[in-house]
Enzyme design. Structure first.
Site, mmCIF file in Angstrom:
data_model
loop_
_atom_site.group_PDB
_atom_site.id
_atom_site.type_symbol
_atom_site.label_atom_id
_atom_site.label_comp_id
_atom_site.label_asym_id
_atom_site.label_seq_id
_atom_site.Cartn_x
_atom_site.Cartn_y
_atom_site.Cartn_z
ATOM 1 N N SER A 88 0.798 -1.224 0.000
ATOM 2 C CA SER A 88 0.000 0.000 0.000
ATOM 3 C C SER A 88 0.832 1.277 0.000
ATOM 4 O O SER A 88 0.302 2.358 -0.264
ATOM 5 C CB SER A 88 -0.942 0.013 1.207
ATOM 6 O OG SER A 88 -0.212 0.133 2.411
ATOM 7 N N LYS A 158 0.901 4.696 6.829
ATOM 8 C CA LYS A 158 0.351 5.528 5.752
ATOM 9 C C LYS A 158 1.019 6.897 5.799
ATOM 10 O O LYS A 158 1.768 7.213 6.718
ATOM 11 C CB LYS A 158 -1.163 5.708 5.912
ATOM 12 C CG LYS A 158 -1.973 4.415 6.013
ATOM 13 C CD LYS A 158 -2.037 3.641 4.717
ATOM 14 C CE LYS A 158 -2.877 2.376 4.873
ATOM 15 N NZ LYS A 158 -2.784 1.509 3.667
#
Length: 303
Positions: A88, A158
């Site tokens: 990701s 993230k």
């Protein structure tokens, strides 16, 4: 029998003295007879034995214990290693990379900032469908001292896109905007990805004390966009943030720092900072206007 004492055999009283000089070597430095309490083991003829150095094997458990305590303190308060489990964050981070996370600055009140790559605990429901592997005893021990990430804790990594007070938005085929400013993300999003065509969103007002996060591989990241139905509407509490990822430490061939991209430093991105000059101007003008009106009123009254 102490060195330098008489042997106990009868000897003539007028026996010549032996050479007492250091060259003769017959008398120890402490003098004839070795002095009071001399046991012959002290080089200076004193009454105490030198301490015997402990064996390496005796000291080894102590050294290991100190090393483990230091490792635990470093893991708890300074830095901790985390493994990247997914794609990701490509191409910034690859699956299997090991990153070092700064855990010190949050202890001094530092909060996540736009553009930083951060590790945070699952806010609740983000990883509910992700299986957690059962670690063995060695993995649990290495995780405890910080040499391996914990397999039992569900953590994510993230990039911070917006912080408390910001308004973030991304329309189809458009860029991500923060407080009306477009972000130039070409330097870090995955090649061929669009900023948000898979999941347009917003505008979203980020609550104070929370952050809005997105993965760099936009079309392969279940980030804040996909959890807006949960408490917090997809944002993450600052209290859930473990720390900022500062460097890719392993493998050595991928060693690199993780700086904040320049687009997050553009003027006017900070809504509060952009409003500050105007607010200060208004605050400074009000007393001046009131003073001027008062003066004009006084003149009219005097006239």
């Amino acid at each position: 029998m102490a060195v330098g004492a008489r042997s106990g055999h009868d000897e003539p009283e007028d026996r010549p003295e032996r050479d007492e000089s250091p060259a003769g070597g017959a008398v120890p430095p402490g003098g004839e007879g070795g002095g009071s309490g001399d046991d012959g083991d002290s080089p200076g003829g004193g009454g105490s034995r030198p301490k015997k150095q402990r064996s390496f094997w005796v000291e080894l458990p102590l050294l290991v214990g100190i090393a483990l305590i230091l490792a635990l303190l470093i893991k708890t308060f300074l830095v901790q290693a985390f493994s990247i489990p997914s794609d990701s964050m490509q191409n910034t981070l690859q699956r299997g990379d090991r990153v070092l996370v700064d855990k010190l600055t949050p202890w001094f009140g530092a909060e996540p900032e736009r553009g930083e790559v951060v590790v945070f605990h699952d806010p609740g429901g983000w990883l509910e469908d992700t299986a957690t592997p059962e670690p063995n005893a060695v993995q649990k021990f290495l995780s405890f001292i910080g040499l391996m990430p914990s397999a039992e804790e569900k953590d994510l990594i993230k990039r911070v896109i917006a912080v408390g007070g910001d308004t973030v938005e991304c329309k189809e085929n458009g860029p991500v905007t923060v407080n009306g400013k477009s972000l130039d993300e070409k330097s870090f999003i995955f090649p061929g990805n669009t900023p948000c065509n898979d999941k347009p969103f917003g505008p979203i007002k980020v609550p104070e004390g929370r952050i809005f996060v997105m993965g760099d591989h936009r079309q392969n990241s279940l980030d804040s966009r996909y959890h807006q139905e949960l408490p917090g509407e997809g944002t993450v509490s600052n209290d859930e943030v473990v720390g900022r990822a500062i460097v890719v430490a392993w493998p050595l061939g991928r060693w690199a720092t993780l700086p904040v991209p320049d687009t997050f430093d553009q003027p006017g991105l900070n809504a509060a900072a952009a409003m500050a000059p105007a607010a200060l101007g208004v605050a400074g003008a009000v007393p001046l206007v009131l003073w001027r009106r008062r003066r004009l009123t006084a003149r009219r009254t005097a006239g």
